[in-house]
Write a protein that holds these residues in place. Sequence first.
Motif, PDB file in Angstrom:
ATOM      1  N   TRP A   1     -22.842   7.138  54.990  1.00  6.56           N
ATOM      2  CA  TRP A   1     -22.309   6.989  53.193  1.00  6.56           C
ATOM      3  C   TRP A   1     -21.384   7.637  53.040  1.00  6.56           C
ATOM      4  O   TRP A   1     -21.963   8.524  51.931  1.00  6.56           O
ATOM      5  N   PRO A   2     -20.322   7.917  53.412  1.00  5.04           N
ATOM      6  CA  PRO A   2     -19.764   8.970  53.137  1.00  5.04           C
ATOM      7  C   PRO A   2     -18.426   8.556  51.706  1.00  5.04           C
ATOM      8  O   PRO A   2     -18.286   9.899  51.544  1.00  5.04           O
ATOM      9  N   GLU A   3     -18.981   7.763  51.543  1.00  2.00           N
ATOM     10  CA  GLU A   3     -18.130   7.208  50.176  1.00  2.00           C
ATOM     11  C   GLU A   3     -19.164   8.349  48.787  1.00  2.00           C
ATOM     12  O   GLU A   3     -18.609   7.975  47.352  1.00  2.00           O
ATOM     13  N   ALA A   4     -20.682   8.664  49.222  1.00  2.00           N
ATOM     14  CA  ALA A   4     -21.842   8.898  48.219  1.00  2.00           C
ATOM     15  C   ALA A   4     -21.014  10.407  48.273  1.00  2.00           C
ATOM     16  O   ALA A   4     -20.995  10.805  48.697  1.00  2.00           O
ATOM     17  N   GLU A   5     -21.671  10.869  47.231  1.00  2.00           N
ATOM     18  CA  GLU A   5     -21.692  12.132  47.018  1.00  2.00           C
ATOM     19  C   GLU A   5     -22.661  12.627  47.273  1.00  2.00           C
ATOM     20  O   GLU A   5     -23.993  12.139  45.781  1.00  2.00           O
ATOM     21  N   THR A   6     -23.516  13.736  47.404  1.00  2.00           N
ATOM     22  CA  THR A   6     -24.848  14.105  47.659  1.00  2.00           C
ATOM     23  C   THR A   6     -24.923  15.456  46.717  1.00  2.00           C
ATOM     24  O   THR A   6     -23.814  16.269  47.013  1.00  2.00           O
ATOM     25  N   ILE A   7     -26.260  15.721  46.329  1.00  2.00           N
ATOM     26  CA  ILE A   7     -26.334  16.912  45.638  1.00  2.00           C
ATOM     27  C   ILE A   7     -27.654  17.298  46.145  1.00  2.00           C
ATOM     28  O   ILE A   7     -28.787  17.289  46.038  1.00  2.00           O
ATOM     29  N   SER A   8     -27.965  18.682  46.797  1.00  2.00           N
ATOM     30  CA  SER A   8     -29.410  19.347  47.376  1.00  2.00           C
ATOM     31  C   SER A   8     -29.416  20.349  46.425  1.00  2.00           C
ATOM     32  O   SER A   8     -28.908  20.898  45.629  1.00  2.00           O
ATOM     33  N   ILE A   9     -30.847  20.061  46.557  1.00  2.00           N
ATOM     34  CA  ILE A   9     -31.294  20.607  44.736  1.00  2.00           C
ATOM     35  C   ILE A   9     -33.149  21.423  45.514  1.00  2.00           C
ATOM     36  O   ILE A   9     -33.892  20.153  46.311  1.00  2.00           O
ATOM     37  N   LEU A  10     -32.782  22.377  45.805  1.00  2.00           N
ATOM     38  CA  LEU A  10     -33.879  23.188  46.325  1.00  2.00           C
ATOM     39  C   LEU A  10     -35.268  23.917  45.598  1.00  2.00           C
ATOM     40  O   LEU A  10     -34.672  24.676  44.392  1.00  2.00           O
ATOM     41  N   GLU A  11     -36.248  23.464  46.503  1.00  2.00           N
ATOM     42  CA  GLU A  11     -36.700  24.159  45.472  1.00  2.00           C
ATOM     43  C   GLU A  11     -38.918  24.608  46.360  1.00  2.00           C
ATOM     44  O   GLU A  11     -39.260  23.961  46.187  1.00  2.00           O
ATOM     45  N   GLU A  12     -38.102  25.633  46.841  1.00  2.00           N
ATOM     46  CA  GLU A  12     -38.683  26.970  48.101  1.00  2.00           C
ATOM     47  C   GLU A  12     -40.048  26.472  47.937  1.00  2.00           C
ATOM     48  O   GLU A  12     -41.296  26.972  49.085  1.00  2.00           O
ATOM     49  N   GLY A  13     -40.961  26.514  46.784  1.00  3.02           N
ATOM     50  CA  GLY A  13     -42.393  26.924  46.130  1.00  3.02           C
ATOM     51  C   GLY A  13     -43.144  26.017  46.262  1.00  3.02           C
ATOM     52  O   GLY A  13     -44.096  25.946  46.369  1.00  3.02           O
ATOM     53  N   LEU A  14     -42.462  25.089  46.546  1.00  2.14           N
ATOM     54  CA  LEU A  14     -43.503  23.932  46.285  1.00  2.14           C
ATOM     55  C   LEU A  14     -43.908  23.247  48.023  1.00  2.14           C
ATOM     56  O   LEU A  14     -44.969  23.522  47.678  1.00  2.14           O
TER      57      LEU A  14
END
Length: 224
Positions: free
Chosen positions: A28-41
Amino acid sequence: MPSRPRLALIHATRVAIDPIETAAKELWPEAETISILEEGLSVDRAVTTELTRGLSERILGLSHYAKLANSDGVLFTCSAFGCAIEAAANQSVIPVMKPNEAMFEAAFKYGDRVAMIYTFEPAAKGMEQEFLEAAASRGRSATLVSVFTPKALEAKRDGDEDTHDRLVAETAASIQDVDVILLAQFSMASAAPLARTKTDIPVLTSPHAAITEMRKRIEAAERN
């Protein structure tokens, strides 16, 4: 909705980021992805046998945050929080997905005898329950055999992908009398090519299935 859809990818461990971002770029190259990292989980989930109320509230909060960040859909990439993700999805006005639901759907196309390899122990119980519920909802009498691969996740976190992939592939080679093998965690996707050389049984991973399904849901929501 903007012309370029935004997909929030929520991670509990950084080793899940590359596999899903790679799948998104491919499918899906048309999509914009944002990564949210919460390692404490993942740190906190590893020391409790059950999914606590506090962890569930954090999952819900992350889903809300993704919506506030103008996301059109939310994909969680850690498989140890299934019930909490379902609760977040039920309260969301945008699509929210568990990491493995699309892979389970794909597995049923191969048959009812399914094996699942996992590397993060707290994820197993919840995923087994999700699988059986998915099978029951489709009227399937599917069975699931879960197989743990010790030391693989530790190798992955240490940057030793070769050892991780070899250990997972060795586990796949030891599995017999099933129709399909699932690699439970997103972080395990790198092991799939090697695993497929060690067995004639189909080996499925979750990132590609998840992106394909999430694209369908976001585009359907856009049409509505």
